[in-house]
Design a protein around this motif. Structure first.
Motif, short mmCIF file in Angstrom:
data_model
loop_
_atom_site.label_atom_id
_atom_site.label_comp_id
_atom_site.label_asym_id
_atom_site.label_seq_id
_atom_site.Cartn_x
_atom_site.Cartn_y
_atom_site.Cartn_z
N LEU A 60 3.26 21.03 -4.80
CA LEU A 60 2.27 20.00 -5.15
C LEU A 60 1.52 19.51 -3.92
CD1 LEU A 60 4.20 17.98 -7.86
CD2 LEU A 60 2.23 19.46 -8.21
N VAL A 61 2.20 19.40 -2.80
CA VAL A 61 1.54 18.98 -1.56
C VAL A 61 0.58 20.07 -1.10
CG1 VAL A 61 1.91 18.47 0.89
CG2 VAL A 61 3.37 17.41 -0.82
N LYS A 62 1.00 21.32 -1.19
CA LYS A 62 0.15 22.45 -0.78
C LYS A 62 -1.11 22.53 -1.65
CE LYS A 62 -0.54 26.35 1.45
NZ LYS A 62 -0.67 26.45 2.88
N MET B 232 0.84 -1.18 0.00
CA MET B 232 0.00 0.00 0.00
C MET B 232 0.89 1.24 0.00
SD MET B 232 -3.45 0.48 1.04
CE MET B 232 -4.41 1.88 1.43
N PRO B 233 0.67 2.16 -0.91
CA PRO B 233 1.50 3.36 -0.98
C PRO B 233 1.35 4.22 0.27
CG PRO B 233 0.13 3.15 -2.95
CD PRO B 233 -0.30 2.11 -2.00
N LYS B 234 2.42 4.90 0.59
CA LYS B 234 2.44 5.75 1.79
C LYS B 234 1.81 7.09 1.47
CE LYS B 234 4.95 7.02 5.64
NZ LYS B 234 4.75 6.54 6.91
N GLN B 235 0.84 7.49 2.27
CA GLN B 235 0.17 8.77 2.09
C GLN B 235 1.02 9.91 2.64
OE1 GLN B 235 -3.75 8.67 3.80
NE2 GLN B 235 -4.65 8.40 1.78
N ILE B 236 0.82 11.07 2.05
CA ILE B 236 1.50 12.27 2.51
C ILE B 236 0.60 12.93 3.55
CG2 ILE B 236 2.42 14.51 1.85
CD1 ILE B 236 2.76 13.35 -0.97
N ASN B 237 1.09 13.03 4.77
CA ASN B 237 0.28 13.65 5.81
C ASN B 237 1.07 14.73 6.54
OD1 ASN B 237 1.96 11.85 6.96
ND2 ASN B 237 0.43 10.79 8.19
N ILE B 238 1.47 15.76 5.78
CA ILE B 238 2.11 16.92 6.39
C ILE B 238 1.35 18.16 5.92
CG2 ILE B 238 4.40 15.87 6.46
CD1 ILE B 238 5.17 17.79 4.19
N THR B 239 1.45 19.20 6.69
CA THR B 239 0.84 20.46 6.29
C THR B 239 1.95 21.46 5.97
OG1 THR B 239 0.73 21.15 8.59
CG2 THR B 239 -1.25 20.15 7.68
N VAL B 240 1.83 22.06 4.81
CA VAL B 240 2.81 23.05 4.38
C VAL B 240 2.38 24.40 4.94
CG1 VAL B 240 3.91 24.11 2.37
CG2 VAL B 240 3.26 21.70 2.30
N LYS B 241 3.23 25.02 5.71
CA LYS B 241 2.90 26.27 6.40
C LYS B 241 2.97 27.48 5.48
CE LYS B 241 4.91 24.23 10.46
NZ LYS B 241 6.07 23.40 10.25
N GLU B 242 3.87 27.45 4.51
CA GLU B 242 4.08 28.59 3.62
C GLU B 242 2.96 28.66 2.57
OE1 GLU B 242 7.59 27.49 5.65
OE2 GLU B 242 6.45 26.28 4.26
N SER B 243 2.73 29.85 2.05
CA SER B 243 1.70 30.03 1.03
C SER B 243 2.24 29.60 -0.34
CB SER B 243 1.26 31.49 0.97
OG SER B 243 2.32 32.29 0.49
N LYS C 105 -2.57 18.18 -5.10
CA LYS C 105 -2.65 17.43 -6.36
C LYS C 105 -2.16 16.00 -6.23
CE LYS C 105 -2.39 21.30 -9.52
NZ LYS C 105 -1.70 21.90 -10.65
N VAL C 106 -1.43 15.71 -5.16
CA VAL C 106 -0.94 14.34 -4.94
C VAL C 106 -1.33 13.88 -3.55
CG1 VAL C 106 1.00 14.42 -6.55
CG2 VAL C 106 1.30 15.28 -4.26
N VAL C 107 -1.57 12.57 -3.45
CA VAL C 107 -1.98 12.00 -2.18
C VAL C 107 -0.90 11.08 -1.64
CG1 VAL C 107 -3.73 10.57 -1.03
CG2 VAL C 107 -4.39 12.11 -2.89
N ILE D 88 11.92 11.54 -1.87
CA ILE D 88 10.74 12.32 -1.48
C ILE D 88 10.47 12.16 0.02
CG2 ILE D 88 8.26 12.60 -1.82
CD1 ILE D 88 9.96 13.52 -4.23
N ARG D 89 10.58 10.93 0.51
CA ARG D 89 10.34 10.66 1.93
C ARG D 89 11.34 11.43 2.80
NH1 ARG D 89 9.55 5.70 1.28
NH2 ARG D 89 11.70 4.99 1.34
N GLU D 90 12.62 11.45 2.40
CA GLU D 90 13.64 12.18 3.16
C GLU D 90 13.38 13.68 3.15
OE1 GLU D 90 16.20 11.10 5.09
OE2 GLU D 90 15.34 9.10 4.79
N TRP D 91 12.99 14.20 1.99
CA TRP D 91 12.70 15.63 1.89
C TRP D 91 11.52 16.02 2.78
CZ3 TRP D 91 13.01 16.48 -4.13
CH2 TRP D 91 14.34 16.41 -4.52
N LEU D 92 10.46 15.22 2.75
CA LEU D 92 9.29 15.51 3.57
C LEU D 92 9.62 15.40 5.06
CD1 LEU D 92 6.50 13.71 1.52
CD2 LEU D 92 6.91 16.17 1.69
#
Length: 163
Positions: A37-39, A1-12, A42-44, A60-64
């Motif tokens: 793209l996360v903000k 199962m792919p890993k979902q992105i669950n972070i909130t981007v604070k910047e506009s 468009k991607v999950v 991507i995982r390391e960057w997030l």
């Protein structure tokens, strides 16, 4: 199962877009595109993000993870170069420069230069380090130390020598 992105981007989005326009390296642009793209939502999944931007999922995982732990400033700081601690001291570097640029020098090989440095400054410098420094900084072409083969038989060598 792919890993979902669950972070909130604070910047506009506007702030991230302006940083993207000012970005100097491709790595920095890629990292900012991830956040945009996360903000935008468009991607999950991380796999979608990796496929869309052409990076691996691990990258991507390391960057997030970096963004989530340290924030934007740490994410867009590109660290390159590794451990660049100087092995050769400044005075030895100056000495090497004077020896290699002096037309009356008696130094003909890197081994001689290495011995001269050791005698003058009581500092031991690795041959490879000295060779790399001289070639890179001064474009020098002194004699290279070549060791003969350790299994070489002196009797066999005498047979093959030309009279």
């Amino acid at each position: 199962m792919p890993k979902q992105i669950n972070i909130t981007v604070k910047e506009s989005e506007e702030e991230l877009s302006s940083l993207l326009r000012k970005a100097k390296s491709e790595r920095e642009r890629g990292r900012l595109k991830v956040l945009i793209l996360v903000k935008q939502g468009k991607v999950v999944y991380q796999s979608q993000l990796a496929y869309k931007l052409g990076f691996t999922e691990k990258t991507i995982r390391e960057w997030l993870k970096t963004y989530n732990s340290y924030g934007l400033s740490e994410l867009i700081t590109i660290k390159v170069g590794g451990n660049n601690t100087r092995v050769i001291s400044e005075r030895v570097i100056d000495f090497i420069a004077t020896q290699l640029t002096n037309p009356q020098t008696t130094v003909t090989s890197y081994v001689e230069l290495q011995g001269l440095i050791e005698a003058t400054f009581s500092e031991t410098i690795d041959y490879g380090t000295l060779y790399a420094h001289c070639r890179r900084k001064h474009k020098s072409r002194l004699k290279v130390s070549r060791k003969s083969h350790y299994k070489k038989d002196p009797r066999a060598e005498a047979v093959f020598k030309k009279p």
